[in-house]
Design a protein around this motif. Structure first.
Motif, PDB file in Angstrom:
ATOM      1  N   ALA A 232      29.563 -21.673 -53.668  1.00 40.49           N
ATOM      2  CA  ALA A 232      28.256 -22.326 -53.732  1.00 40.49           C
ATOM      3  C   ALA A 232      27.490 -22.172 -52.426  1.00 40.49           C
ATOM      4  O   ALA A 232      26.293 -21.855 -52.411  1.00 40.49           O
TER       5      ALA A 232
ATOM      6  N   SER B  57      25.819 -25.539 -60.831  1.00 42.08           N
ATOM      7  CA  SER B  57      26.895 -26.002 -59.953  1.00 42.08           C
ATOM      8  C   SER B  57      28.214 -26.113 -60.711  1.00 42.08           C
ATOM      9  O   SER B  57      29.273 -25.718 -60.199  1.00 42.08           O
TER      10      SER B  57
ATOM     11  N   PHE C  87      17.241 -25.575 -55.914  1.00 44.62           N
ATOM     12  CA  PHE C  87      18.457 -24.869 -55.522  1.00 44.62           C
ATOM     13  C   PHE C  87      18.524 -24.612 -54.022  1.00 44.62           C
ATOM     14  O   PHE C  87      19.466 -24.005 -53.541  1.00 44.62           O
TER      15      PHE C  87
ATOM     16  N   TRP D  32      20.183 -27.215 -62.257  1.00 48.60           N
ATOM     17  CA  TRP D  32      21.014 -27.269 -61.036  1.00 48.60           C
ATOM     18  C   TRP D  32      22.424 -27.747 -61.353  1.00 48.60           C
ATOM     19  O   TRP D  32      23.406 -27.190 -60.857  1.00 48.60           O
TER      20      TRP D  32
ATOM     21  N   GLU E 268      25.967 -30.914 -54.122  1.00 50.10           N
ATOM     22  CA  GLU E 268      26.535 -29.710 -54.741  1.00 50.10           C
ATOM     23  C   GLU E 268      28.042 -29.637 -54.524  1.00 50.10           C
ATOM     24  O   GLU E 268      28.785 -29.257 -55.422  1.00 50.10           O
ATOM     25  N   THR E 269      28.475 -30.007 -53.324  1.00 46.54           N
ATOM     26  CA  THR E 269      29.897 -29.944 -52.997  1.00 46.54           C
ATOM     27  C   THR E 269      30.709 -30.826 -53.939  1.00 46.54           C
ATOM     28  O   THR E 269      31.747 -30.413 -54.463  1.00 46.54           O
TER      29      THR E 269
ATOM     30  N   VAL F 148      30.514 -29.187 -57.611  1.00 40.30           N
ATOM     31  CA  VAL F 148      31.260 -27.930 -57.708  1.00 40.30           C
ATOM     32  C   VAL F 148      32.758 -28.190 -57.611  1.00 40.30           C
ATOM     33  O   VAL F 148      33.547 -27.656 -58.411  1.00 40.30           O
TER      34      VAL F 148
END
Length: 202
Positions: free
Chosen positions: A180, A154, A117, A150, A37-38, A41
Motif C-alpha cells: 500500500a 485497500s 487515495f 478507497w 490505510e494501514t 490493509v
C-alpha cells in the motif's frame, strides 16, 4: 514471533476493531498522519489467512469513517473560507485559490475521487472544496463514493498480500502495508511528474 502473531490475531478478531477502524478513518480525513490505510490493509491481509474479520462490514465501516472525515475537512474549509486571513489575500495565494476553484468547477468529481487515495492531497482538496463553496450535496455524494472505492482498494491490496503468504498472518499484514505504501509513493511520483509537465507546457 508467535507471540506477536497471536496478538495480531486477537486484535483483528476483537469487536473493537470496527470502532477503531471507524475512528482512524474519520481522523485521517483531516489529519493525514493517522494510518487508516494501514489498519484496513493489515486487517484484510490477516482475514485472507484466518477468515476474520468480516471484510464487508469492515469495508463499510471504513468507508463511512472516510466519508465522515472528508466532510469534516470540507466543513472546516467552508467555515474558514478563502479570504479570512491576510495571507490568503496575497495575489499569488488568491490566484492559486482561483485556479483551484476553476479546477473544481471543471473536474471536481475527478479531483475529489482521486484525492481520496493521496493522504495529504485529500485533505487539501477537501478543505479547498469547502473554502471555495463547492456544492455540499455533490461533495457529500462524491465523498461516499470515494470512501467506498478507497476501502475496496485497500482491502484488495490486503487480500492480495494475504493470498500470497497464506497461513502467515503477521507477514501477510506486513507485506500488505508495504504494498500500500509503495503504490501510494508511486502515485505521488507520477502525479508530481505530470504536474511538472503541465507547468512546463504552460
Amino acid at each position: 514471533m508467535d507471540v506477536i502473531s497471536d496478538l495480531v490475531l486477537q486484535a483483528v478478531a476483537s469487536p473493537w476493531l470496527y470502532l477503531a477502524m471507524f475512528a482512524v478513518a474519520v481522523i485521517d480525513g483531516f489529519f493525514p498522519p493517522v494510518p487508516s490505510e494501514t489498519v484496513l490493509v493489515a486487517s484484510a491481509a490477516v482475514a485472507a489467512s484466518t477468515g476474520r474479520p468480516d471484510l464487508v462490514a469492515l469495508g463499510l465501516v471504513a468507508a463511512a469513517g472516510a466519508a465522515a472525515g472528508d466532510n469534516i475537512a470540507f466543513a472546516v474549509g467552508r467555515r474558514t473560507g478563502s479570504a479570512r486571513f491576510a495571507w490568503m489575500r496575497r495575489p499569488r495565494v488568491a490566484g492559486a485559490l482561483a485556479r483551484a476553484g476553476a479546477a473544481l468547477d471543471r473536474r471536481g468529481a475527478g479531483l475529489i475521487l482521486g484525492a481520496r487515495f493521496i493522504p495529504v492531497g485529500r485533505v487539501a482538496v477537501n478543505l479547498s472544496a469547502g473554502a471555495l463553496a463547492y456544492p455540499w450535496r455533490r461533495f457529500a455524494l462524491l465523498s461516499v463514493a470515494a470512501g467506498l472505492c478507497w476501502a475496496a482498494y485497500s482491502i484488495g491490496i490486503g487480500l492480495l498480500a494475504g493470498a500470497w503468504l497464506k497461513d502467515q498472518p503477521l507477514l501477510s499484514a506486513t507485506l500488505g502495508v508495504v504494498l500500500a505504501v509503495g503504490i501510494g509513493l508511486l502515485v505521488d511520483r507520477l502525479l508530481a511528474v505530470r504536474a511538472r509537465r503541465v507547468t512546463a507546457s504552460a
